[in-house]
Design a protein around this motif. Structure first.
Motif, PDB file in Angstrom:
ATOM      1  N   SER A 214       0.819  -1.214   0.000  1.00  0.00           N
ATOM      2  CA  SER A 214       0.000   0.000   0.000  1.00  0.00           C
ATOM      3  C   SER A 214       0.850   1.260   0.000  1.00  0.00           C
ATOM      4  CB  SER A 214      -0.931  -0.004   1.215  1.00  0.00           C
ATOM      5  OG  SER A 214      -1.834  -1.095   1.161  1.00  0.00           O
ATOM      6  N   TRP A 228      -4.647   8.931  -4.097  1.00  0.00           N
ATOM      7  CA  TRP A 228      -4.780   8.639  -2.673  1.00  0.00           C
ATOM      8  C   TRP A 228      -4.541   9.853  -1.772  1.00  0.00           C
ATOM      9  CZ3 TRP A 228      -6.550   4.230  -0.407  1.00  0.00           C
ATOM     10  CH2 TRP A 228      -6.701   3.121  -1.245  1.00  0.00           C
ATOM     11  N   PRO A 241      -8.134   1.771   4.338  1.00  0.00           N
ATOM     12  CA  PRO A 241      -7.173   1.313   5.351  1.00  0.00           C
ATOM     13  C   PRO A 241      -7.794   1.141   6.725  1.00  0.00           C
ATOM     14  CG  PRO A 241      -6.731   3.592   4.719  1.00  0.00           C
ATOM     15  CD  PRO A 241      -7.717   3.062   3.743  1.00  0.00           C
ATOM     16  N   CYS A 274      -8.444  -5.114  -0.713  1.00  0.00           N
ATOM     17  CA  CYS A 274      -7.232  -4.967  -1.525  1.00  0.00           C
ATOM     18  C   CYS A 274      -7.593  -4.770  -2.993  1.00  0.00           C
ATOM     19  CB  CYS A 274      -6.343  -6.195  -1.361  1.00  0.00           C
ATOM     20  SG  CYS A 274      -5.548  -6.330   0.262  1.00  0.00           S
ATOM     21  N   GLY A 277      -8.967  -1.327  -3.409  1.00  0.00           N
ATOM     22  CA  GLY A 277      -7.862  -0.368  -3.392  1.00  0.00           C
ATOM     23  C   GLY A 277      -7.105  -0.351  -4.706  1.00  0.00           C
ATOM     24  N   THR A 281      -6.771   2.765  -7.335  1.00  0.00           N
ATOM     25  CA  THR A 281      -5.449   3.244  -7.714  1.00  0.00           C
ATOM     26  C   THR A 281      -5.284   3.374  -9.224  1.00  0.00           C
ATOM     27  OG1 THR A 281      -4.473   2.245  -5.732  1.00  0.00           O
ATOM     28  CG2 THR A 281      -2.970   2.782  -7.528  1.00  0.00           C
TER      29      THR A 281
END
Length: 339
Positions: A214, A228, A241, A274, A277, A281
């Motif tokens: 991460s 982010w 998170p 995950c 995320g 991203t």
């Protein structure tokens, strides 16, 4: 028509992500159980481990095939760009999955002979290599692919970097955790107790892997970092998170208090977070960091035609998958057998 053409790739991206997610969930704990063979020496308990997945394991690759078909039919430029970049790990992964499948069946046919241990080792190696390759491919996609004039312009080993190796090891650890928590849910006695010990250690390893990946990922490309850290993006991504830490606490509590399902559900939650995320991203890139979904998509008419067929087949695949797991639910003991 422009709005229709704009939204179709997004719909297909959701379908592709769903197929990958379901594959990771279902084949993840299968591969994890294979790797856990290295920790369990008792033949009877190994048989129990296999029997928890034997009725359903060979249907899990359906979702990998679906993902590949979507990539080929809907995002052909991405298919033509990513495959040359990852030919080597993809071929190794497929060979490992084949070898794992052969070992799965042959260990039964050679029971009581010296060759049984050979096929047990094959089951471990095939599972571990397949899991590592999947993680390395994922890491290679995240770190980016060299593209020139819409085609792959890198070398055959560009995918093999410290970051992709870390992702490969993290996926191995995560799949093993899924396997351990699945066995906690589906088994009893000494095997369940051993799995609780394995799961606690694997959970720590996966958490460390999640943290390192991460922090490393946003440093790979400037758009990743802005995704982010810039406002208002940070307001939407901050829960990820936080939820990772919360699920980690619930996982540890579930292991210590003897819960059956909670550890597995928390491990699944980690994987879903995950993957979410990852989506946050790299969005909207299909081939990071240069080609977007719309750059690599097939014509809208082709996408719509395939969407009609998928709308018919996808519920059927989901239905038989859910039904098969429902039929073979419950605890498995040494008195039970599939073969």
């Amino acid at each position: 028509m422009m709005d229709f053409a704009h939204w179709l790739p997004i719909v297909w991206a959701i379908i592709l992500i769903a197929a990958i997610t379901i594959y990771v969930i279902l084949d993840g704990f299968d591969l994890g159980i294979g790797m856990l063979f290295a920790l369990e020496r008792d033949r009877g308990r190994r048989d129990v481990m296999v029997n928890t997945i034997a009725p359903t394991w060979d249907g899990n690759e359906t979702w990998m095939v679906l993902g590949g078909a979507v990539l080929y039919g809907v995002f052909p430029v991405a298919y033509a760009t990513l495959l040359p970049a990852f030919y080597l790990p993809i071929v190794i992964m497929l060979l490992a999955l084949i070898f794992r499948g052969v070992s799965f069946e042959f260990r039964v046919m050679t029971r009581g002979t010296k060759r049984e241990k050979l096929w047990d080792r094959g089951f471990v190696v095939g599972s571990g290599v397949a899991a590592f390759c999947q993680g390395a491919i994922l890491g290679g996609v995240i770190q980016g692919v060299a593209v020139k004039d819409g085609a792959f312009a890198g070398g055959p080993m560009d995918w093999l970097t410290p970051f992709s190796i870390l992702c490969g090891l993290a996926v191995m650890c995560g799949y093993a955790l899924l396997g351990a928590t699945w066995l906690i849910w589906r088994t009893i006695g000494p095997l369940e107790a051993s799995c609780r010990i394995w799961a606690s250690r694997l959970a720590l390893g996966l958490f460390v892997g999640i943290v390192v990946v991460s922090f490393w990922t946003p440093l790979l490309h400037a758009p990743y970092l802005r995704r982010w850290t810039d406002w208002p993006n940070i307001a939407f991504v901050a829960p990820v998170p936080v939820l990772v830490v919360l699920l980690g606490v619930l996982l540890v509590v579930g292991l210590r208090r003897g819960h059956a399902r909670t550890p597995f559900l928390c491990a699944l939650g980690w994987f879903l977070l995950c993957l979410s995320g990852l989506g946050i991203t790299i969005w909207p890139y299909a081939v990071p960091p240069s080609l977007t979904l719309w750059d690599v998509s097939s014509p809208p008419s082709s996408q719509f035609f395939q969407l009609v067929g998928t709308a018919i087949l996808l519920p059927i695949i989901l239905a038989y998958t859910i039904y098969s797991y429902h039929v073979f639910r419950g605890k498995v003991t040494e008195a039970d057998g599939y073969h």
